[in-house]
Design a protein around this motif. Structure first.
Motif, PDB file in Angstrom:
ATOM      1  N   ARG A 108      -4.425  -0.800  -1.494  1.00 54.32           N
ATOM      2  CA  ARG A 108      -3.233   0.038  -1.411  1.00 54.32           C
ATOM      3  C   ARG A 108      -3.626   1.516  -1.438  1.00 54.32           C
ATOM      4  O   ARG A 108      -4.527   1.920  -2.161  1.00 54.32           O
ATOM      5  CB  ARG A 108      -2.306  -0.286  -2.586  1.00 54.32           C
ATOM      6  CG  ARG A 108      -0.958   0.441  -2.550  1.00 54.32           C
ATOM      7  CD  ARG A 108      -0.131   0.068  -3.766  1.00 54.32           C
ATOM      8  NE  ARG A 108       0.104  -1.363  -3.846  1.00 54.32           N
ATOM      9  CZ  ARG A 108       1.098  -1.989  -3.220  1.00 54.32           C
ATOM     10  NH1 ARG A 108       1.944  -1.277  -2.485  1.00 54.32           N
ATOM     11  NH2 ARG A 108       1.253  -3.289  -3.337  1.00 54.32           N
ATOM     12  N   GLY A 109      -2.929   2.297  -0.635  1.00 56.79           N
ATOM     13  CA  GLY A 109      -3.189   3.735  -0.602  1.00 56.79           C
ATOM     14  C   GLY A 109      -4.219   4.146   0.433  1.00 56.79           C
ATOM     15  O   GLY A 109      -4.389   5.343   0.687  1.00 56.79           O
ATOM     16  N   THR A 111      -5.541   3.790   4.465  1.00 56.09           N
ATOM     17  CA  THR A 111      -5.053   3.434   5.787  1.00 56.09           C
ATOM     18  C   THR A 111      -5.781   2.185   6.305  1.00 56.09           C
ATOM     19  O   THR A 111      -6.804   1.754   5.750  1.00 56.09           O
ATOM     20  CB  THR A 111      -5.275   4.574   6.785  1.00 56.09           C
ATOM     21  OG1 THR A 111      -6.694   4.753   6.970  1.00 56.09           O
ATOM     22  CG2 THR A 111      -4.640   5.862   6.300  1.00 56.09           C
ATOM     23  N   ASN A 115      -9.541   1.054   5.308  1.00 61.17           N
ATOM     24  CA  ASN A 115      -9.864  -0.295   4.837  1.00 61.17           C
ATOM     25  C   ASN A 115     -10.968  -0.910   5.687  1.00 61.17           C
ATOM     26  O   ASN A 115     -11.898  -1.539   5.162  1.00 61.17           O
ATOM     27  CB  ASN A 115      -8.612  -1.180   4.881  1.00 61.17           C
ATOM     28  CG  ASN A 115      -7.842  -1.212   3.575  1.00 61.17           C
ATOM     29  OD1 ASN A 115      -8.175  -1.952   2.649  1.00 61.17           O
ATOM     30  ND2 ASN A 115      -6.802  -0.394   3.499  1.00 61.17           N
ATOM     31  N   GLN A 149      -1.656   3.818   9.270  1.00 61.11           N
ATOM     32  CA  GLN A 149      -0.669   3.318   8.309  1.00 61.11           C
ATOM     33  C   GLN A 149      -1.353   2.759   7.073  1.00 61.11           C
ATOM     34  O   GLN A 149      -2.486   2.262   7.143  1.00 61.11           O
ATOM     35  CB  GLN A 149       0.176   2.217   8.969  1.00 61.11           C
ATOM     36  CG  GLN A 149       1.274   1.635   8.096  1.00 61.11           C
ATOM     37  CD  GLN A 149       2.099   0.610   8.858  1.00 61.11           C
ATOM     38  OE1 GLN A 149       2.196   0.649  10.077  1.00 61.11           O
ATOM     39  NE2 GLN A 149       2.691  -0.329   8.120  1.00 61.11           N
ATOM     40  N   ASP A 150      -0.709   2.858   5.915  1.00 64.09           N
ATOM     41  CA  ASP A 150      -1.211   2.238   4.683  1.00 64.09           C
ATOM     42  C   ASP A 150      -1.390   0.738   4.935  1.00 64.09           C
ATOM     43  O   ASP A 150      -0.446   0.042   5.317  1.00 64.09           O
ATOM     44  CB  ASP A 150      -0.206   2.479   3.552  1.00 64.09           C
ATOM     45  CG  ASP A 150      -0.718   2.023   2.185  1.00 64.09           C
ATOM     46  OD1 ASP A 150      -1.398   0.983   2.110  1.00 64.09           O
ATOM     47  OD2 ASP A 150      -0.409   2.694   1.187  1.00 64.09           O
ATOM     48  N   SER A 152      -1.654  -1.735   3.022  1.00 61.03           N
ATOM     49  CA  SER A 152      -0.884  -2.641   2.171  1.00 61.03           C
ATOM     50  C   SER A 152       0.542  -2.820   2.663  1.00 61.03           C
ATOM     51  O   SER A 152       1.262  -3.700   2.177  1.00 61.03           O
ATOM     52  CB  SER A 152      -0.878  -2.139   0.731  1.00 61.03           C
ATOM     53  OG  SER A 152      -0.139  -0.929   0.617  1.00 61.03           O
TER      54      SER A 152
END
Length: 255
Positions: A108-109, A111, A115, A149-150, A152
């Protein structure tokens, strides 16, 4: 059904290719609770091997023991004949054994792109990192579309693609996949399984844990059935799939 073996000894004689990943008589515990009781299996080069069984049978623990997240108390884990049983998880990953865990574990947090880049933490060559990122985007176009985009916030199916893409950034020689279809709509399950087959055809050796036994047996070359921490049966996936008595007795999950 000549290839079906109802013992826990690895049956390697009729399978093509060399053994890429092998575990022998592995025992593993969670505290005082024994989760694996002398598990032995082989994954040959170029295969998709599936490990099947009910919830709590020891499937995920087997993958965690291979990848170093759970320490084998007894037995041996070998990659191309060399022991990796005592290596730390990050060292096993450096050897090319990459684990895609159940639940995806998207950070989470960060992009989508961030990741993915974490999956290449061992890759020092910037050109190679960019090449692998391009290859992941080609395989999963939605990840390129949503790269800023995040991660998560993606849908379940997109998160599974991200988890697999992150593993591919490492350049795995063996990919351990834990329940890739869990929680996905049937259309997305079909897409994920198509991608797994494509990865295998491109040269990735895969050990697959999958609750949907019939689906896994359609995809895999070879299968093991684990029950109460022991391998109870093994054989060519196509033959296991055709034996309804075996499916009902051991694999009564999934359609």
């Amino acid at each position: 059904m000549q290839t079906i073996n109802r013992t826990d000894a690895p049956a390697t004689g009729t399978r093509p290719g060399k053994v890429r990943l092998g575990i022998r008589d592995v025992e593993a515990f969670y505290g005082q609770i024994q989760a694996l009781r002398g598990v032995s299996l082989d994954v040959h080069e170029g295969e998709i091997v599936t490990l099947l069984g009910s919830n709590g049978a020891g499937k995920s623990t087997t993958l965690k023991t291979i990848s170093g997240l759970v320490r084998a108390q007894r037995g041996e884990v070998q990659l191309e004949g060399e022991s990796i049983a005592k290596l730390a998880a990050h060292e096993i990953a450096r050897r090319g054994v990459v684990h895609v865990p159940e639940g995806r574990r998207i950070l989470r947090g960060l992009t989508v792109k961030e990741n993915l880049e974490l999956g290449a933490f061992t890759v020092k060559d910037n050109a190679l990192r960019r090449q692998r990122l391009d290859e992941v985007y080609e395989l999963f176009p939605i990840l390129h579309e949503r790269r800023h985009q995040d991660g998560s916030l993606l849908s379940g199916g997109q998160q599974q693609m991200l988890a697999m893409g992150r593993a591919l950034m490492h350049g795995p020689s063996v990919m351990l996949l834990d329940e890739p279809s869990m929680g996905l709509a049937p259309k997305l399950v079909t897409e994920i399984m198509r991608i797994i087959k494509r990865l295998n055809e491109a040269g990735t050796t895969i050990l697959l844990v999958e609750q949907n036994a019939r689906l896994a047996l359609r995809l895999a070359h070879y299968a093991y059935v684990i029950e109460n921490g022991k391998i109870r049966m093994q054989g060519a996936a196509a033959e296991l799939r055709q034996d309804e008595s075996i499916v009902k007795a051991y694999l009564g999950v999934g359609e």
